[in-house]
Design a protein around this motif. Sequence first.
Motif, PDB file in Angstrom:
ATOM      1  N   LEU A 308      45.611 -12.027   5.735  1.00 26.33           N
ATOM      2  CA  LEU A 308      45.800 -11.085   6.782  1.00 26.33           C
ATOM      3  C   LEU A 308      45.457  -9.588   6.046  1.00 26.33           C
ATOM      4  O   LEU A 308      46.338  -9.294   4.997  1.00 26.33           O
ATOM      5  CB  LEU A 308      47.063 -11.229   7.285  1.00 26.33           C
ATOM      6  CG  LEU A 308      47.265 -12.376   8.327  1.00 26.33           C
ATOM      7  CD1 LEU A 308      48.735 -12.460   8.799  1.00 26.33           C
ATOM      8  CD2 LEU A 308      46.474 -12.041   9.652  1.00 26.33           C
ATOM      9  N   GLU A 309      44.710  -8.863   6.769  1.00 30.81           N
ATOM     10  CA  GLU A 309      44.321  -7.395   6.062  1.00 30.81           C
ATOM     11  C   GLU A 309      44.777  -6.221   6.909  1.00 30.81           C
ATOM     12  O   GLU A 309      45.792  -5.999   7.007  1.00 30.81           O
ATOM     13  CB  GLU A 309      43.051  -7.629   5.430  1.00 30.81           C
ATOM     14  CG  GLU A 309      42.750  -8.605   4.527  1.00 30.81           C
ATOM     15  CD  GLU A 309      42.824  -8.223   3.160  1.00 30.81           C
ATOM     16  OE1 GLU A 309      43.413  -7.167   3.077  1.00 30.81           O
ATOM     17  OE2 GLU A 309      42.669  -8.790   2.112  1.00 30.81           O
ATOM     18  N   GLY A 310      43.558  -5.757   7.185  1.00 31.59           N
ATOM     19  CA  GLY A 310      43.863  -4.385   7.638  1.00 31.59           C
ATOM     20  C   GLY A 310      44.635  -4.245   9.182  1.00 31.59           C
ATOM     21  O   GLY A 310      44.404  -5.270   9.727  1.00 31.59           O
ATOM     22  N   ALA A 311      45.054  -3.192   9.422  1.00 33.50           N
ATOM     23  CA  ALA A 311      45.839  -2.868  10.771  1.00 33.50           C
ATOM     24  C   ALA A 311      45.428  -1.654  11.371  1.00 33.50           C
ATOM     25  O   ALA A 311      45.556  -0.459  10.436  1.00 33.50           O
ATOM     26  CB  ALA A 311      47.318  -3.158  10.648  1.00 33.50           C
ATOM     27  N   TRP A 312      45.438  -1.508  12.545  1.00 31.37           N
ATOM     28  CA  TRP A 312      45.309   0.093  13.200  1.00 31.37           C
ATOM     29  C   TRP A 312      45.795  -0.154  14.517  1.00 31.37           C
ATOM     30  O   TRP A 312      45.647  -1.109  15.307  1.00 31.37           O
ATOM     31  CB  TRP A 312      43.798   0.327  13.235  1.00 31.37           C
ATOM     32  CG  TRP A 312      43.708   1.860  13.581  1.00 31.37           C
ATOM     33  CD1 TRP A 312      43.339   2.526  14.628  1.00 31.37           C
ATOM     34  CD2 TRP A 312      43.521   2.703  12.671  1.00 31.37           C
ATOM     35  NE1 TRP A 312      43.212   3.655  14.350  1.00 31.37           N
ATOM     36  CE2 TRP A 312      43.152   4.096  13.078  1.00 31.37           C
ATOM     37  CE3 TRP A 312      43.672   2.758  11.029  1.00 31.37           C
ATOM     38  CZ2 TRP A 312      43.019   5.250  12.309  1.00 31.37           C
ATOM     39  CZ3 TRP A 312      43.404   3.887  10.375  1.00 31.37           C
ATOM     40  CH2 TRP A 312      43.174   5.194  10.971  1.00 31.37           C
ATOM     41  N   TRP A 313      46.546   0.813  14.894  1.00 29.03           N
ATOM     42  CA  TRP A 313      47.390   1.223  16.621  1.00 29.03           C
ATOM     43  C   TRP A 313      45.877   1.749  17.254  1.00 29.03           C
ATOM     44  O   TRP A 313      45.961   2.858  17.021  1.00 29.03           O
ATOM     45  CB  TRP A 313      48.455   1.738  16.337  1.00 29.03           C
ATOM     46  CG  TRP A 313      49.166   1.819  17.675  1.00 29.03           C
ATOM     47  CD1 TRP A 313      48.956   2.583  18.917  1.00 29.03           C
ATOM     48  CD2 TRP A 313      49.893   0.561  18.362  1.00 29.03           C
ATOM     49  NE1 TRP A 313      49.605   2.405  19.967  1.00 29.03           N
ATOM     50  CE2 TRP A 313      50.215   1.111  19.640  1.00 29.03           C
ATOM     51  CE3 TRP A 313      50.572  -0.462  18.054  1.00 29.03           C
ATOM     52  CZ2 TRP A 313      51.188   0.205  20.581  1.00 29.03           C
ATOM     53  CZ3 TRP A 313      51.437  -1.142  18.646  1.00 29.03           C
ATOM     54  CH2 TRP A 313      51.484  -0.976  20.043  1.00 29.03           C
ATOM     55  N   ALA A 314      45.815   1.112  18.469  1.00 28.19           N
ATOM     56  CA  ALA A 314      45.102   1.926  19.357  1.00 28.19           C
ATOM     57  C   ALA A 314      45.224   0.948  20.530  1.00 28.19           C
ATOM     58  O   ALA A 314      45.377   0.084  20.892  1.00 28.19           O
ATOM     59  CB  ALA A 314      43.545   2.108  18.939  1.00 28.19           C
ATOM     60  N   ASP A 315      44.824   1.733  21.739  1.00 28.39           N
ATOM     61  CA  ASP A 315      44.367   1.097  23.161  1.00 28.39           C
ATOM     62  C   ASP A 315      46.047   0.475  23.498  1.00 28.39           C
ATOM     63  O   ASP A 315      45.763  -0.514  24.187  1.00 28.39           O
ATOM     64  CB  ASP A 315      43.316   0.117  23.117  1.00 28.39           C
ATOM     65  CG  ASP A 315      41.888   0.820  22.716  1.00 28.39           C
ATOM     66  OD1 ASP A 315      41.624   1.839  22.855  1.00 28.39           O
ATOM     67  OD2 ASP A 315      41.382   0.188  22.128  1.00 28.39           O
ATOM     68  N   GLY A 316      46.838   1.072  23.063  1.00 30.26           N
ATOM     69  CA  GLY A 316      48.106   0.445  23.504  1.00 30.26           C
ATOM     70  C   GLY A 316      48.550  -0.690  22.678  1.00 30.26           C
ATOM     71  O   GLY A 316      49.430  -1.480  23.010  1.00 30.26           O
ATOM     72  N   GLY A 317      47.927  -1.002  21.670  1.00 27.02           N
ATOM     73  CA  GLY A 317      48.282  -2.366  20.932  1.00 27.02           C
ATOM     74  C   GLY A 317      47.736  -2.146  19.404  1.00 27.02           C
ATOM     75  O   GLY A 317      47.257  -1.213  19.018  1.00 27.02           O
ATOM     76  N   ALA A 318      48.064  -3.196  18.622  1.00 23.45           N
ATOM     77  CA  ALA A 318      47.785  -3.431  17.250  1.00 23.45           C
ATOM     78  C   ALA A 318      46.367  -4.398  16.954  1.00 23.45           C
ATOM     79  O   ALA A 318      46.670  -5.549  17.322  1.00 23.45           O
ATOM     80  CB  ALA A 318      48.936  -3.731  16.536  1.00 23.45           C
TER      81      ALA A 318
END
Length: 454
Positions: A308-318
């Motif tokens: 499990l690597e990158g993460a980004w919050w957008a569009d009301g979710g992760a």
Amino acid sequence: MGIAIIGSIDAIAGPAAAQAAQAGLKPVGYGPLVTDPAGLLALPKGFSYKIVAQAGKTLLETGEPTPSDADGTGFFPSRDGGVLVNNHEIGGGEPFGVPTLPGLTYDPGAHGGTTNIEVDKHGNRVREYVSVAGTHNNCAGGITPWGTWLTCEETEQRAGGAFQKDHGYVFEVDPFDRKANIDPVPLKFLGRFSHEAVAVDPHTSAIYETEDANAPHGLYFRWTPPENFRAGKGALRALALSQGGDTAGTLQAMSCSKGTRHIADLSEATQPGTKYKVTWVDVPDRGAATVSVRKQLTNDQVTRARKLEGAWWADGGAYFVSSYARTSDGSVNEHDGQVWFYDPESETITLKTIFGVNPDPEQDTNYDGPDNITVSPYGGIILAEDGEGLSHLVGVTKHGTAYPMARNELNDSEFTGPTFNGDGKILFANIQTPGYVLAITGPWGRPGDGHGGH
């Protein structure tokens, strides 16, 4: 910043550009990459780059060289440009560590940390300085809604030898107020494990965390703040220092199901659009006093993923990334990258796209090992490739078509830290080794999908 990725990348990444050219359609992405005469970064026609910082070459304000191994990066806009908070994934053997400055150092035996790079509106470096030092193997992290950076230690290193303190924590970094970073405080309530990246829900202040680990594979976590928690600059630090702060809020691991069937590993999903129901399981001992967090929960309780690597919050979710899976490491199926989306309202995750196993990593139209992720203001996402062979920044359009945004022409080192500036005119990204921070500009717009439109 809307994104709705569909389609299987491996089915289209190779032939899409050639098919588009033969049919006279619009090119995929921003067009084919043009070889760089300087031998560093190939970009589409009309795009250019500049070196913002270089490990061992450019200097911090104290006179020491820029540290090695630039990794996860956040951009924070200001009136005159902005500030990049740059992680340094330093485990000890790299040539240029983060200087352990008085007041800014957590553990003088560790040489990772973060530097802040002030840039003008054109991406030119104005000032560069240490913001947090004495942390270990700072990999990725994430931006908070209140304008700070959460830097993640990808390690479970215990105190001993050169290390005076335990590691494996998340630290908060203020991009503008250096005094706020004095006496770095580990946010122990977020757990002690091999943190990779985080994404923060702006409505609830819940923090979602990825774990890059194996034997057993890593987990996806959610931290829910305690009642009456009021988010903002300094709030996480104050919570960590409060009575009972080490276990404040609730830390839980993700458990997925399809109907009545438990999903033990995310590699079970092979088709974009696959959706799983999510429940959350309490972590028994988030501090991992005697047993690693991921080993405290059994395969029938939680859902794991190899990397499990990158993460980004957008569009009301992760959004979050699983880089690869192999049956030889215990995964159910093999792939060279998945992008998932967690929807907190429906409590589901959806596989947005998947990279098939790369048959030839030296081919310029093959991609594998997506790592850091950012959502593009022009639609779709940008992924930093950390796989075999050639290394790219890989774009994925809203229709699911993969395209090359950049190619490392210097070596096979991974890309890290893609992030756009405030007005979307500059894409910052890093080549980790030997250590470049780059600013990419050009004729941005919605990338072509190779199907006659954008």
